[in-house]
Design an enzyme around this catalytic site. Structure first.
Site, short mmCIF file in Angstrom:
data_model
loop_
_atom_site.label_atom_id
_atom_site.label_comp_id
_atom_site.label_asym_id
_atom_site.label_seq_id
_atom_site.Cartn_x
_atom_site.Cartn_y
_atom_site.Cartn_z
N LYS A 182 0.86 -1.24 -0.06
CA LYS A 182 -0.04 0.04 0.01
C LYS A 182 0.96 1.30 0.06
O LYS A 182 2.06 1.33 0.17
CB LYS A 182 -0.95 0.04 1.14
CG LYS A 182 -1.92 -1.14 1.21
CD LYS A 182 -2.99 -1.17 2.27
CE LYS A 182 -4.03 -2.12 2.19
NZ LYS A 182 -4.98 -1.90 3.40
N TYR A 236 -12.65 -2.14 -3.50
CA TYR A 236 -13.20 -1.95 -2.20
C TYR A 236 -14.84 -2.00 -2.18
O TYR A 236 -15.17 -1.45 -1.21
CB TYR A 236 -12.53 -0.89 -1.29
CG TYR A 236 -10.94 -1.26 -1.00
CD1 TYR A 236 -10.96 -2.44 -0.13
CD2 TYR A 236 -10.14 -0.59 -1.40
CE1 TYR A 236 -9.73 -2.92 0.24
CE2 TYR A 236 -8.74 -0.66 -0.97
CZ TYR A 236 -8.58 -2.02 -0.23
OH TYR A 236 -7.28 -2.20 0.23
N ARG A 249 2.43 -6.48 9.06
CA ARG A 249 1.81 -5.26 9.62
C ARG A 249 2.22 -4.91 10.75
O ARG A 249 2.33 -3.97 11.37
CB ARG A 249 0.40 -5.59 9.89
CG ARG A 249 -0.28 -5.29 8.27
CD ARG A 249 -1.73 -6.09 8.21
NE ARG A 249 -2.56 -5.62 7.03
CZ ARG A 249 -3.63 -5.96 6.96
NH1 ARG A 249 -4.29 -6.91 7.46
NH2 ARG A 249 -4.47 -5.50 5.48
N ASN A 298 -2.12 0.21 6.80
CA ASN A 298 -1.51 -0.99 7.24
C ASN A 298 -0.80 -1.78 6.19
O ASN A 298 -0.63 -2.83 6.50
CB ASN A 298 -2.58 -1.65 8.04
CG ASN A 298 -3.65 -2.07 6.97
OD1 ASN A 298 -3.78 -1.95 5.56
ND2 ASN A 298 -4.64 -2.78 7.28
N HIS A 342 -2.16 -5.28 1.47
CA HIS A 342 -3.68 -6.13 1.34
C HIS A 342 -3.42 -7.36 0.88
O HIS A 342 -2.38 -7.76 0.44
CB HIS A 342 -4.26 -5.26 -0.07
CG HIS A 342 -5.42 -6.00 -0.43
ND1 HIS A 342 -6.81 -5.90 0.29
CD2 HIS A 342 -5.78 -7.17 -1.42
CE1 HIS A 342 -7.50 -6.75 -0.31
NE2 HIS A 342 -6.87 -7.52 -1.50
N GLU A 374 -9.76 -10.70 -7.66
CA GLU A 374 -8.82 -9.55 -7.53
C GLU A 374 -7.63 -9.78 -8.26
O GLU A 374 -7.06 -8.41 -8.89
CB GLU A 374 -8.35 -9.55 -6.17
CG GLU A 374 -9.53 -8.98 -5.08
CD GLU A 374 -9.25 -8.88 -3.61
OE1 GLU A 374 -10.04 -8.29 -2.93
OE2 GLU A 374 -8.12 -9.25 -3.27
N1 UDP Z 1 -9.77 -0.20 7.11
C1 UDP Z 1 -9.91 1.12 7.93
N2 UDP Z 1 -10.49 1.05 9.19
C2 UDP Z 1 -10.98 -0.15 9.75
C3 UDP Z 1 -11.34 -1.22 8.78
C4 UDP Z 1 -10.46 -1.48 7.72
O1 UDP Z 1 -9.35 2.07 7.64
O2 UDP Z 1 -11.93 -0.11 10.78
C5 UDP Z 1 -9.06 -0.27 5.84
C6 UDP Z 1 -7.65 -0.82 6.07
O3 UDP Z 1 -6.74 -0.27 5.36
C7 UDP Z 1 -8.12 -2.36 5.76
C8 UDP Z 1 -8.99 -2.16 4.55
O4 UDP Z 1 -9.70 -1.04 5.00
O5 UDP Z 1 -6.97 -3.02 5.24
C9 UDP Z 1 -9.93 -3.16 4.23
O6 UDP Z 1 -10.56 -3.82 5.19
P1 UDP Z 1 -10.70 -5.16 5.81
O7 UDP Z 1 -11.67 -5.24 6.90
O8 UDP Z 1 -11.19 -6.12 4.56
O9 UDP Z 1 -9.14 -5.64 6.25
P2 UDP Z 1 -8.21 -6.27 5.73
O10 UDP Z 1 -8.91 -7.48 4.71
O11 UDP Z 1 -7.21 -5.65 4.67
O12 UDP Z 1 -7.23 -6.89 6.53
MG MG Z 2 -10.19 -7.41 3.36
#
Ligand code: UDP
Ligand code: MG
Length: 139
Positions: free
Chosen positions: A11, A51, A104, A114, A117, A128
């Site tokens: 990212k 997203y 992470r 974070n 992805h 994807e």
């Molecule tokens: N994210 C955020 N706030 C939250 C949860 C997620 O900004 O409370 C962002 C974060 O960058 C995350 C992405 O949205 O990686 C997608 O969320 P997801 O729940 O799919 O998490 P991931 O699969 O990336 O662990």
């Molecule tokens: Mg996710």
């Protein structure tokens, strides 16, 4: 277990922080083969489409702003059980909850910024990977 592919993204925070090389090194050291890789700058509409499942979430606008702020590296990663193994290597979404030794834990700033992805299921990976790579770009 058969070979599987997943989509990884380094990212904008991790690219800007100069962590591309370390993240790719950790990835290869953990048994992933890189089958596709490119740097690109996501547009707002591409990010919103990628997203889409999160569109109604309160963090959606901030997430789109973050993901479009600078270049990312998209990766098609292959190994046995790639989807689950890459999720494990990434660590929890919130780096405060991420296990020692995860990407992470090491690089992420907060729950939004974070670093990486990863697809959350084989069916998601199957959508994807072609979102970013044509067949000819997967080697
Ligand atoms: N994210 C955020 N706030 C939250 C949860 C997620 O900004 O409370 C962002 C974060 O960058 C995350 C992405 O949205 O990686 C997608 O969320 P997801 O729940 O799919 O998490 P991931 O699969 O990336 O662990
Ligand atoms: Mg996710």
């Amino acid at each position: 277990m058969a070979l599987e592919r997943t989509l990884g993204i380094i990212k904008p925070d991790a690219v800007a922080g100069g962590h591309i090389g370390e993240i790719i090194a950790i990835t290869e050291q953990n048994g992933f083969r890189i089958r596709g890789a490119k740097m690109l700058r996501l547009s707002q509409s591409e990010t919103e489409a990628f997203y889409e499942v999160h569109r109604q979430r309160p963090f959606f606008a901030g997430l789109v702003k973050f993901m479009t702020e600078g270049p990312v590296i998209v990766l098609a990663l292959e190994r046995e059980d790639a989807v689950a193994q890459w999720r494990e290597l990434m660590g929890a979404t919130n780096p405060g909850n991420a296990a020692e030794g995860t990407i992470r834990k090491r690089f992420a700033e907060n729950i939004e910024r974070n670093s990486v992805h990863g697809s959350d299921a084989p069916e998601t990976a199957a959508q994807e990977i072609p979102f970013f790579f044509s067949g000819a770009e997967l080697l």
